[in-house]
Design an enzyme around this catalytic site. Structure first.
Site, mmCIF file in Angstrom:
data_model
loop_
_atom_site.group_PDB
_atom_site.id
_atom_site.type_symbol
_atom_site.label_atom_id
_atom_site.label_comp_id
_atom_site.label_asym_id
_atom_site.label_seq_id
_atom_site.Cartn_x
_atom_site.Cartn_y
_atom_site.Cartn_z
ATOM 1 N N GLU A 184 0.803 -1.221 0.000
ATOM 2 C CA GLU A 184 0.000 0.000 0.000
ATOM 3 C C GLU A 184 0.840 1.277 0.000
ATOM 4 O OE1 GLU A 184 -2.989 -0.251 3.053
ATOM 5 O OE2 GLU A 184 -3.809 -2.112 2.225
ATOM 6 N N SER A 246 0.737 -20.912 -2.864
ATOM 7 C CA SER A 246 0.552 -22.365 -2.766
ATOM 8 C C SER A 246 -0.164 -22.898 -3.992
ATOM 9 C CB SER A 246 -0.272 -22.756 -1.524
ATOM 10 O OG SER A 246 0.354 -22.338 -0.338
#
Length: 793
Positions: A184, A246
């Site tokens: 951010e 993953s």
């Protein structure tokens, strides 16, 4: 002389014997019998050829107490360091260089939250009782055995492990998922300091109004950049597991060779020694599970038995908002919140520092959450930046959720269990032997005001930073028994069944698309062999997407026949990162140089270094190369106006220069396996000569960033150190789960000099798998030693 030599020989012999005794005294006990208090009946622990314990108890409490004991004797130092990192207590054993990391984690509020959470837990819940028994087993081991060698080297004093420690470690894991800290600030800088023409490569909505009514000062941007860098360094240099991404998929019986569902999973986590997962089979009458466990957690995060199996991937939803507070000009301890000035809350904490004076902290929080500027100590900025984080703001009965998931043999039970996992966001991919497959995105998704984009720092003085409650679990992305016959999860952005927006920092779609492309082939019947090949695949379509728009520019940039041949290799390359590939080396060097030549002049060194550590750059680069008119191509540091062709030429020339200087003048020697290596780093292995004792590797590593075999590295110049990848690979065919196979990246044990410390490392790099013994007959056939735990009479 004879007497001197004899005396010297005796001294050396005594020293050697003493050293051998010392090392032996630290090793796990895997046979014989040991008395363990609070057991109701004897417990048998059979150790197989990899050092995996198979625990057979007569009741649940004994099972978890025994598990705590055996887990501790293999991983006590890992447990100790994990709780110290999460609770901001590393400097007490590692010295003043860890004060900044401790200050960061104290600022996050994990320690304070964990202490309060532990006090409020329902002690009558089975999951709580399981945790208490497990912790008792850990503490009994610690109290009755010599400390690990790392304790001696660092001067760590033993102290009991507590429920709050377990909750704190869960907080660290949740924080390691949160990309907002590192993303951010740089995206907000691009938006507010550079403008819309620069922001559009990141594929984010443009909000021209900026962060606040008045822009942040340069000192505030300096603070934000320092916070992002501190967050990244604290995770990268801790030498402990950090979740990154993953793969997982479940295939229904209609698409498998066995006619039963098949589950595949390989969570991508930062490599470390010891490895993140501890394998153990836990059983008592009515319960049996082969699980992969994290430090200080009694319940399995991954697991299987004859009835069901599951794996996890990271959801990548954005559950952490950074909020710029508006300060009262008349009172620096007040900020504007929902129409009035409200006081900042303060608390004091003390960081103990080895061989130095303690450091006193004053930490602040607003109604939005902790003020993260306090992580910097002497902050230079004037704008307090608060952190709203779902982990701190939800009930999050995650222990209970996984406890129930360990026992969920039906779709309804699995769905109900997953609903209890609120932070961090996870995808749970599940299959059972009766033929069901399912996927649920587990997270408590906040309702933000319409139009708010949490990819940027929010305005704390306006309603955009408010949370309007949470969405129900039914709004979360999920599927059960889809008609296509399979489910893929690979960290890409997923769709809610009710079409709500789910902001997040998702990975590139390429890896998921690659897996989906294979699974979509209806002519293939899936089994462990072709599933293994898919887990180990090293190709990606990302290079073609990035290179296609600039191939002509690269051909024009090539200075001679040798370079033209390299460009032609790139043009024809299929993206396969094999150990022999030269194209993989050239491409990854070129990616860094394109980013550096295109973006570093606008961002400055500090913000550029933060950008290349985020997923945002992965998404931006193909959009950048495809946009010939992008504002990024011009170099602000020159009087000329550069275009895409000239910037690509400069990036190519820099790539060639660096590769020749680093790898030699012969491109045939620039093979991927020589430049892309994996070393499993121990927390103490960061200092020489301890690296030779504790680290494992290096190994030549195939695959790369966002290939299915995701041996990922930070974008940067060659050579590349692999930072994260498959933390385990598992394949479970529900036709016979006792034949499930998997692999540990290093070894089951975390005890240096133990035979299971690194005994799987070479097989893992070769892409081999080993059995995960489940049935009683199979366990008995592969038992190498048996430890009997007996009640104290």
């Amino acid at each position: 002389m004879k007497r001197t030599l004899t005396a010297l020989a005796i001294i050396i012999g005594v020293a050697a014997a003493g050293g051998a005794w010392y090392v032996t005294s630290k090793q796990p006990t895997r046979d014989g019998s040991v008395d363990l208090a609070h057991l109701q009946a004897p417990v048998s622990v059979a150790y197989d050829e990899r050092g995996v314990p198979h625990i057979q108890a007569q009741n649940e409490a004994d099972m978890y107490r025994a598990f705590g004991f055996v887990h501790a004797q293999d991983r006590l130092f890992q447990m100790e360091l994990m709780r110290r990192l999460a609770r901001g207590e590393l400097a007490a054993v590692l010295g003043d260089k860890l004060v900044e990391t401790d200050r960061l984690f104290r600022t996050l509020g994990i320690r304070q939250h964990a202490d309060a959470y532990a006090q409020a837990m329902d002690t009558s819940q089975p999951s709580y009782k399981a945790l208490q028994a497990y912790l008792d087993g850990i503490n009994q081991y610690q109290d009755s055995h010599p400390a690990p060698v790392e304790f001696d080297l660092l001067g760590i004093e033993k102290r009991p492990f507590t429920v709050a420690d377990t909750i704190s470690v869960a907080g660290y894991m949740a924080y390691s998922f949160a990309a907002a800290f590192r993303t951010e600030p740089v995206l907000s800088f691009v938006r507010d300091q550079l403008g819309a023409d620069y922001l559009k490569v990141f594929d984010l909505a443009w909000h021209p109004q900026g962060v606040m009514g008045q822009p942040l000062a340069s000192s505030d941007w300096q603070d934000l950049n320092s916070i992002a860098q501190l967050s990244n360094d604290a995770l990268a240099e801790a030498g402990l597991p950090q979740f990154e991404g993953s793969n997982a998929w479940a295939v229904s019986g209609s698409r498998t060779a066995s006619g039963k569902p098949l589950l595949a999973g390989d969570p991508h986590i930062r490599f470390s020694v010891p490895a993140v997962w501890y394998e153990a089979q836990l059983s008592y009458p009515g319960f049996d599970l082969y699980g992969h466990h994290q430090a200080l957690n009694p319940v399995a995060s991954l697991g299987h038995n004859k009835d069901f199996a599951w794996s996890i991937t990271m959801f990548q939803n954005d559950d952490l908002d950074l909020i710029a507070e508006k300060v009262n000009p008349q009172n620096p301890n007040q900020v504007w919140y929902q129409g009035e000035w409200t006081d900042l809350q303060t608390r004091s904490e003390t960081i103990e520092v080895k061989n130095a004076e303690p450091v006193q902290l004053t930490l602040r929080s607003s109604k939005h959450g902790p003020i993260i500027n306090d992580a910097l100590g002497n902050t230079v900025g004037k704008t307090p930046i608060a952190m709203w984080w779902a982990f701190l703001e939800t009930d999050n009965p995650i222990l209970d959720g996984f406890y129930k998931l360990n026992r969920a043999e039906t779709l309804s039970k699995a769905r109900s269990a997953v609903e209890n996992i609120e932070a961090p966001g996870l995808n749970v991919i599940w299959a059972n032997a009766t033929g069901d497959i399912g996927w649920w995105a587990a997270a408590k998704l906040p309702r933000r005001p319409a139009g708010v984009n949490p990819s940027f720092i929010l305005d704390g003085a306006s309603s955009e930073s408010d949370k309007l409650g949470f969405y129900p679990f039914s709004d979360n992305p999920q599927e059960e028994n889809p008609a296509r016959g399979y489910i893929v999860s690979a960290n890409f952005q997923t769709v809610s069944p009710t079409d709500i927006e789910i902001p997040g920092y998702y990975n590139l779609p390429d890896r998921g698309q690659r897996i989906n492309q294979h699974l979509a082939d209806s002519s293939v019947k899936w089994d462990q062999n072709n599933s293994r090949a898919l887990q180990l695949e090293t190709g990606t379509g990302y290079p073609a997407r990035l290179l296609k728009p600039i191939i002509d520019d690269l051909k024009a940039a090539a200075a001679d026949d040798q370079e033209r041949a390299l460009v032609e290799q790139l043009a024809q390359w299929d993206g396969d990162h094999t150990l022999e590939s030269v194209a993989a080396t050239v491409f990854n060097q070129l990616v860094y140089e394109i980013a550096r030549h295109g973006m570093a002049d606008e961002l400055g060194e500090a913000f550029f270094n933060n950008l290349i550590a985020t997923r945002a750059l992965d998404i931006a680069l193909p959009r950048l190369t495809a946009d010939e008119q992008s504002a990024w191509w011009d170099n602000r540091n020159t009087d000329a106006v550069e275009n895409r062709a000239s910037t690509i030429k400069a990036a190519w020339q820099a790539s060639m220069q660096h590769l020749r200087q680093t790898l030699g003048d012969i491109p045939a020697d620039w093979q991927w396996g020589k430049t892309h290596t994996l070393t499993h780093n121990h927390p103490l292995g960061q200092k020489k000569p301890l690296d030779r004792l504790f680290n494992i590797g290096p190994f030549a590593a195939p695959g790369g960033h966002e290939t299915p075999n995701n041996y990922a590295h930070k974008i940067g110049p060659a050579p590349w150190d692999v930072s994260y990848g498959p933390s385990t690979r598992r394949l479970v065919d529900m036709a016979d789960a006792s034949k499930a196979i998997g692999i540990n990246p290093v070894g089951q044990s975390g005890v240096p000099f133990d035979k299971h410390f690194s005994d799987q490392a070479e097989r893992y790099m070769r892409g081999e798998y080993v059995p995960m013994h489940l049935s009683q007959d199979d366990v008995a056939a592969h038992t190498e030693s048996t430890l009997k735990l007996k009640p104290v009479e």
